[in-house]
Design a protein around this motif. Structure first.
Motif, short mmCIF file in Angstrom:
data_model
loop_
_atom_site.label_atom_id
_atom_site.label_comp_id
_atom_site.label_asym_id
_atom_site.label_seq_id
_atom_site.Cartn_x
_atom_site.Cartn_y
_atom_site.Cartn_z
N GLY A 187 1.45 8.03 3.03
CA GLY A 187 2.60 7.14 3.14
C GLY A 187 2.65 6.29 4.39
N ALA A 188 1.83 6.60 5.40
CA ALA A 188 1.88 5.83 6.63
C ALA A 188 0.51 5.43 7.16
N VAL A 189 -0.40 6.38 7.21
CA VAL A 189 -1.71 6.09 7.81
C VAL A 189 -2.51 5.11 6.96
N MET A 190 -2.49 5.30 5.65
CA MET A 190 -3.28 4.43 4.78
C MET A 190 -2.81 2.98 4.82
N ASP A 191 -1.50 2.77 4.80
CA ASP A 191 -1.00 1.39 4.82
C ASP A 191 -1.24 0.73 6.17
N LEU A 192 -1.11 1.52 7.25
CA LEU A 192 -1.37 0.97 8.57
C LEU A 192 -2.85 0.66 8.76
N ALA A 193 -3.72 1.48 8.17
CA ALA A 193 -5.15 1.21 8.24
C ALA A 193 -5.48 -0.11 7.53
N ALA A 194 -4.84 -0.34 6.38
CA ALA A 194 -5.04 -1.61 5.67
C ALA A 194 -4.52 -2.77 6.50
N VAL A 223 0.84 -1.20 0.00
CA VAL A 223 0.00 0.00 0.00
C VAL A 223 0.87 1.25 0.00
N THR A 224 1.97 1.21 0.76
CA THR A 224 2.88 2.36 0.77
C THR A 224 3.50 2.59 -0.60
N ALA A 225 3.92 1.52 -1.25
CA ALA A 225 4.51 1.64 -2.59
C ALA A 225 3.51 2.23 -3.57
N LEU A 226 2.27 1.81 -3.49
CA LEU A 226 1.24 2.31 -4.38
C LEU A 226 0.93 3.78 -4.13
N SER A 227 1.19 4.24 -2.90
CA SER A 227 0.91 5.64 -2.57
C SER A 227 1.87 6.59 -3.26
N GLY A 228 3.04 6.09 -3.63
CA GLY A 228 4.04 6.92 -4.28
C GLY A 228 4.80 7.82 -3.34
N SER A 252 5.02 16.18 6.07
CA SER A 252 3.81 16.95 5.76
C SER A 252 2.60 16.09 6.07
N ALA A 253 1.45 16.75 6.17
CA ALA A 253 0.22 16.02 6.46
C ALA A 253 -0.12 15.04 5.34
N GLU A 254 -0.03 15.50 4.09
CA GLU A 254 -0.38 14.64 2.96
C GLU A 254 0.53 13.42 2.87
N ALA A 255 1.83 13.64 3.05
CA ALA A 255 2.78 12.53 2.97
C ALA A 255 2.53 11.53 4.10
N THR A 256 2.17 12.02 5.26
CA THR A 256 1.93 11.13 6.40
C THR A 256 0.65 10.34 6.21
N SER A 301 9.38 19.06 23.84
CA SER A 301 10.40 19.90 23.22
C SER A 301 10.09 20.20 21.75
N THR A 302 8.95 19.71 21.29
CA THR A 302 8.53 19.96 19.91
C THR A 302 7.69 21.24 19.83
N ASP A 303 7.95 22.04 18.84
CA ASP A 303 7.18 23.26 18.61
C ASP A 303 5.91 22.89 17.85
N TRP A 304 4.85 22.60 18.59
CA TRP A 304 3.62 22.12 17.97
C TRP A 304 2.89 23.22 17.21
N ALA A 305 3.23 24.46 17.44
CA ALA A 305 2.58 25.57 16.74
C ALA A 305 2.85 25.53 15.24
N LYS A 306 3.92 24.87 14.85
CA LYS A 306 4.29 24.83 13.44
C LYS A 306 3.47 23.79 12.66
N PHE A 307 2.69 22.96 13.38
CA PHE A 307 1.86 21.94 12.73
C PHE A 307 0.43 22.44 12.56
N ASP A 308 -0.15 22.24 11.38
CA ASP A 308 -1.56 22.59 11.22
C ASP A 308 -2.43 21.43 11.69
N ALA A 309 -3.74 21.63 11.68
CA ALA A 309 -4.67 20.64 12.23
C ALA A 309 -4.57 19.31 11.50
N SER A 310 -4.45 19.36 10.16
CA SER A 310 -4.38 18.13 9.39
C SER A 310 -3.11 17.34 9.73
#
Length: 253
Positions: free
Chosen positions: A45-52, A24-29, A38-42, A99-108
């Motif tokens: 590249g990770a959430v979809m294959d783990l869901a499967a 599934v990860t390979a098919l995601s490109g 990034s949100a899209e890459a995560t 120690s992570t600056d969470w302000a730099k992450f958007d909701a997605s």
């Protein structure tokens, strides 16, 4: 249980899970090195294959009837003090989180990291220290069960080289994963439940991906992770000693 545990069943589930996730990860490109950037890459590249992988594991574990032995110990470890190693791992993850600056992450992006943590903890623990562990306990002594489940967990990470990770990096990750898997095995044996290992595993991975966006905090994982691994290998004998899990479960009609 509907089907009696057998080693070959555990190996078949392991192989099927790895093939599904990598496929599934390979098919995601999305390359492995882009996950967490990034949100899209995560998501792709990770959430979809783990869901499967989660769907596969839920179906298989239900059909086998292995939920109880996969999620819980018949008897907890007689020695509880080795839990200091998982606690140390938890502490490092929390340090990374704070120690992570969470302000730099958007909701997605935040949602993608949360989904990643939940799914990676559930899937990889249920597969390696749940279904495979149950299968191996049908014939092997507990020492071999720990070693082989941790080794397979580490070997699984070599597959990251097939989806864009550098080979040497994947090999070193596999070694560290063996040690990390030992820490999570200790947590299962001491607490008697796989759920705590799922939670810690998910928190750890989220902290690792999040801290990758914060160069000031990044040294914590690479520096303290190996130390935690060495400590886990030094104390795992004490949670294996006296284990009476082999052939504890039989199939029922």
């Amino acid at each position: 249980m509907r089907i009696a545990p057998r080693i070959w069943i555990g190996l078949a589930v392991y192989a099927a899970y790895v093939i599904v996730v990598l496929g599934v990860t390979a098919l995601s490109g999305v390359a492995y090195t882009d996950i967490g950037t990034s949100a899209e890459a995560t998501w792709r590249g990770a959430v979809m294959d783990l869901a499967a992988g989660a769907v596969l594991l839920i179906i298989v574990t239900t059909l086998l009837g292995w939920w109880r032995p996969a999620l819980s110990e018949r008897q907890r470890s007689r020695h509880t003090w080795p839990i200091f190693v998982p606690i140390l791992m938890f502490g490092v993850a929390v340090l990374n989180i704070f120690s992570t600056d969470w302000a730099k992450f958007d909701a997605s992006f935040l949602l993608s990291l949360l989904a990643l943590g939940v799914l990676v903890g559930f899937c990889e623990e249920l597969m390696a220290r749940g279904v495979v562990l149950t299968a191996f306990r049908s014939r092997l002594s507990e020492g071999w069960v720990w070693f082989l489940t941790s080794a397979l967990f580490g070997l699984m990470h070599v597959g990251n080289a097939l989806i864009g990770a550098p080979l040497l990096s994947s090999l070193s990750q596999a070694v560290l994963a063996f040690a990390t898997g030992t820490t999570l095995y200790i947590l299962r044996r001491v607490t008697g439940s796989l759920v705590w290992a799922m939670l810690l595993h998910g928190l750890w991975d989220v902290s690792v991906f999040a801290v990758g966006q914060n160069p000031l905090a990044a040294p914590l994982g690479p520096l303290l992770g190996p130390i935690i691994g060495v400590l886990s290998l030094a104390v795992v004998y004490w949670v294996i000693k006296g284990a009476n899990e082999k052939n504890s479960f039989v199939a029922t009609a």
